[in-house]
Motif scaffolding. Structure first.
Motif, PDB file in Angstrom:
ATOM      1  N   TRP A  89       0.805  -1.221   0.000  1.00  0.00           N
ATOM      2  CA  TRP A  89       0.000   0.000   0.000  1.00  0.00           C
ATOM      3  C   TRP A  89       0.836   1.268   0.000  1.00  0.00           C
ATOM      4  N   ARG A  90       2.150   1.152  -0.143  1.00  0.00           N
ATOM      5  CA  ARG A  90       3.001   2.340  -0.033  1.00  0.00           C
ATOM      6  C   ARG A  90       2.639   3.393  -1.083  1.00  0.00           C
ATOM      7  N   MET A  91       2.386   2.973  -2.325  1.00  0.00           N
ATOM      8  CA  MET A  91       1.908   3.884  -3.364  1.00  0.00           C
ATOM      9  C   MET A  91       0.789   3.191  -4.131  1.00  0.00           C
ATOM     10  N   SER A  92      -0.325   3.868  -4.286  1.00  0.00           N
ATOM     11  CA  SER A  92      -1.450   3.269  -4.997  1.00  0.00           C
ATOM     12  C   SER A  92      -2.201   4.333  -5.780  1.00  0.00           C
ATOM     13  N   VAL A  93      -2.947   3.861  -6.779  1.00  0.00           N
ATOM     14  CA  VAL A  93      -3.828   4.733  -7.567  1.00  0.00           C
ATOM     15  C   VAL A  93      -5.260   4.468  -7.115  1.00  0.00           C
ATOM     16  N   ALA A  94      -5.973   5.521  -6.797  1.00  0.00           N
ATOM     17  CA  ALA A  94      -7.298   5.416  -6.190  1.00  0.00           C
ATOM     18  C   ALA A  94      -8.325   4.808  -7.136  1.00  0.00           C
ATOM     19  N   PRO A  95      -9.337   4.144  -6.566  1.00  0.00           N
ATOM     20  CA  PRO A  95     -10.485   3.738  -7.384  1.00  0.00           C
ATOM     21  C   PRO A  95     -11.260   4.975  -7.807  1.00  0.00           C
ATOM     22  N   MET A  96     -11.525   5.102  -9.109  1.00  0.00           N
ATOM     23  CA  MET A  96     -12.237   6.281  -9.628  1.00  0.00           C
ATOM     24  C   MET A  96     -13.283   5.829 -10.631  1.00  0.00           C
TER      25      MET A  96
ATOM     26  N   VAL B 139      -7.400   6.404   4.154  1.00  0.00           N
ATOM     27  CA  VAL B 139      -8.210   7.491   4.698  1.00  0.00           C
ATOM     28  C   VAL B 139      -8.159   8.703   3.780  1.00  0.00           C
ATOM     29  N   HIS B 140      -9.303   9.038   3.189  1.00  0.00           N
ATOM     30  CA  HIS B 140      -9.428  10.299   2.461  1.00  0.00           C
ATOM     31  C   HIS B 140      -9.575  11.389   3.517  1.00  0.00           C
ATOM     32  N   ALA B 141      -8.619  12.304   3.559  1.00  0.00           N
ATOM     33  CA  ALA B 141      -8.513  13.239   4.679  1.00  0.00           C
ATOM     34  C   ALA B 141      -9.463  14.428   4.570  1.00  0.00           C
ATOM     35  N   ARG B 142     -10.672  14.177   4.132  1.00  0.00           N
ATOM     36  CA  ARG B 142     -11.744  15.171   4.130  1.00  0.00           C
ATOM     37  C   ARG B 142     -13.013  14.514   4.686  1.00  0.00           C
ATOM     38  N   ASN B 143     -13.893  15.327   5.223  1.00  0.00           N
ATOM     39  CA  ASN B 143     -15.235  14.844   5.533  1.00  0.00           C
ATOM     40  C   ASN B 143     -16.003  14.584   4.239  1.00  0.00           C
ATOM     41  N   ALA B 144     -17.010  13.759   4.301  1.00  0.00           N
ATOM     42  CA  ALA B 144     -17.971  13.604   3.213  1.00  0.00           C
ATOM     43  C   ALA B 144     -19.258  14.313   3.621  1.00  0.00           C
TER      44      ALA B 144
ATOM     45  N   ILE C 165      -2.949   7.492   3.319  1.00  0.00           N
ATOM     46  CA  ILE C 165      -3.656   8.762   3.176  1.00  0.00           C
ATOM     47  C   ILE C 165      -3.999   9.033   1.727  1.00  0.00           C
ATOM     48  N   ASN C 166      -5.117   9.702   1.520  1.00  0.00           N
ATOM     49  CA  ASN C 166      -5.609  10.060   0.193  1.00  0.00           C
ATOM     50  C   ASN C 166      -6.201  11.459   0.277  1.00  0.00           C
ATOM     51  N   GLY C 167      -6.045  12.227  -0.819  1.00  0.00           N
ATOM     52  CA  GLY C 167      -6.695  13.528  -0.866  1.00  0.00           C
ATOM     53  C   GLY C 167      -5.742  14.692  -1.049  1.00  0.00           C
ATOM     54  N   GLY C 168      -5.822  15.357  -2.201  1.00  0.00           N
ATOM     55  CA  GLY C 168      -5.121  16.622  -2.407  1.00  0.00           C
ATOM     56  C   GLY C 168      -3.629  16.545  -2.634  1.00  0.00           C
ATOM     57  N   LEU C 169      -3.068  15.371  -2.796  1.00  0.00           N
ATOM     58  CA  LEU C 169      -1.614  15.237  -2.953  1.00  0.00           C
ATOM     59  C   LEU C 169      -1.270  15.216  -4.434  1.00  0.00           C
ATOM     60  N   THR C 170      -0.382  16.129  -4.854  1.00  0.00           N
ATOM     61  CA  THR C 170      -0.116  16.293  -6.283  1.00  0.00           C
ATOM     62  C   THR C 170       1.364  16.331  -6.645  1.00  0.00           C
ATOM     63  N   THR C 171       2.265  16.248  -5.661  1.00  0.00           N
ATOM     64  CA  THR C 171       3.699  16.319  -5.970  1.00  0.00           C
ATOM     65  C   THR C 171       4.467  15.251  -5.200  1.00  0.00           C
TER      66      THR C 171
END
Length: 350
Positions: free
Chosen positions: A20-27, A179-184, A219-225
């Motif tokens: 799980w160190r690097m993964s591409v999210a289900p979309m 964990v997507h680090a935002r509320n739904a 962690i998931n959410g908002g990471l781009t670099t």
């Protein structure tokens, strides 16, 4: 353009790393098997996730259509949507039988359609039900059962809410939480707005890791670099990348070296290698399943983002009037169309 050397072979990692160190999210509508095949050409080690598949689609629908994938995609995880333990257990069994490396339960999707089915993010309000679902799956499969969730629902900001959720579900046998680090926000926001409006709170995910050091926390959410990823990996076990991986896929080509302890091959990977390999794949898919190349090419339109002529290149690959041409012929046209822009840029910098 088609006489390129073969893609470099996958290289074994120099030291063990967590899957799980690097993964591409289900979309949804994006990470189908064609997209995952494309991403696998870019990274030999990143964990890839399917789009969410509902238990109803598997139990009452076309199982091969939903579960077929390419052998090259491993490691690949099946994400399930549902809230009935028995249905999830049966669906998890199907996933394992089809060869998936992991079964993931969606507890993070906020869409109204998912809410009507009483699963996704609204399940966070029922941690014991999620625990029952997890246990039902853990009892019948040997592959890991994981959970992807948010840090909260609606506008509640209590850390105790997500802490108790993770604690309850972990007791049922789940050791990996993404964990997507935002509320739904279940009312008033579209799924797109739910990925942008609720504030990111990475600190809550870090706090979860401190409180549950025995669990794998990603962690998931908002990471781009890469810099942001490296920072998160100092505190957590893994990072999941969503839309940035889709829109700027060439970033994945650096992940094996930077984050997954794989030594680069002497044959450096190039965008042209990947594009030519996708053309070969398109021919195979047309032959074996009748899939038009346009259904596959849409996933690689970001491959040349940032390069001169990228817009013209995308326009050619998006031109359905070329559907009767072979993929390799379309590739040649795309590069010919982008060439004047590349030459002009070279002249400016000469």
């Amino acid at each position: 353009m088609t006489d390129l050397p073969p893609l470099p072979p996958a290289v074994a990692p120099a030291r063990p790393v967590l899957p799980w160190r690097m993964s591409v999210a289900p979309m949804m509508d994006w990470t189908d098997r064609h997209c995952r095949y494309f991403h696998r050409l870019l990274s030999s080690r990143a964990l890839l996730y399917t789009e969410m598949v509902t238990t109803g689609a598997l139990i009452h629908g076309d199982v091969p259509r939903h579960l077929r994938f390419n052998a090259e995609e491993h490691p690949v995880a099946l994400q399930l949507g549902g809230s009935e333990p028995a249905d999830l257990a049966r669906s998890a069994q199907l996933g394992e039988q089809w060869g998936y490396d992991e079964i993931n339960l969606n507890c993070g999707c906020p869409s109204e359609r998912v809410q009507r089915g009483a699963f996704g993010a609204c399940l966070m309000a029922e941690p014991q039900l999620v625990a029952d679902c997890v246990k039902a799956m853990v009892d019948v499969v040997s592959v890991p059962v994981t959970v992807k969730h948010r840090i909260g629902i609606d506008k509640g900001e209590s850390y105790g809410f997500v802490r108790d959720f993770v604690g309850t579900v972990s007791e049922a046998g789940c050791n990996v939480f993404i964990v997507h680090a935002r509320n739904a926000w279940l009312k008033g926001l579209s799924p797109k707005e739910n990925r942008e409006v609720p504030p990111l709170r990475y600190d809550l995910v870090h706090q979860l890791k401190r409180e549950f050091p025995q669990l794998t926390l990603c962690i998931n959410g908002g990471l781009t670099t890469s810099e942001q990823v490296a920072t998160q990996l100092q505190a957590l076990d893994g990072v999941m990348i969503g839309r940035e991986a889709y829109h700027n896929p060439w970033w994945l080509a650096s992940w094996d070296r930077e984050f997954l302890a794989a030594t680069p091959s002497p044959n450096n990977l190039t965008r042209e290698h990947v594009e030519a390999a996708m053309c070969d794949y398109m021919l195979r898919e047309k032959r074996d399943h009748g899939t038009p190349w346009s259904a596959i090419a849409r996933h690689m339109l970001g491959l040349r983002n940032g390069l001169p002529g990228a817009r013209r290149w995308r326009q050619v690959w998006s031109d359905h009037t070329l559907r009767d041409l072979s993929p390799h012929a379309v590739m040649a046209r795309a590069h010919a169309a982008s060439q004047p822009f590349e030459s002009a840029t070279e002249a400016v910098h000469a």
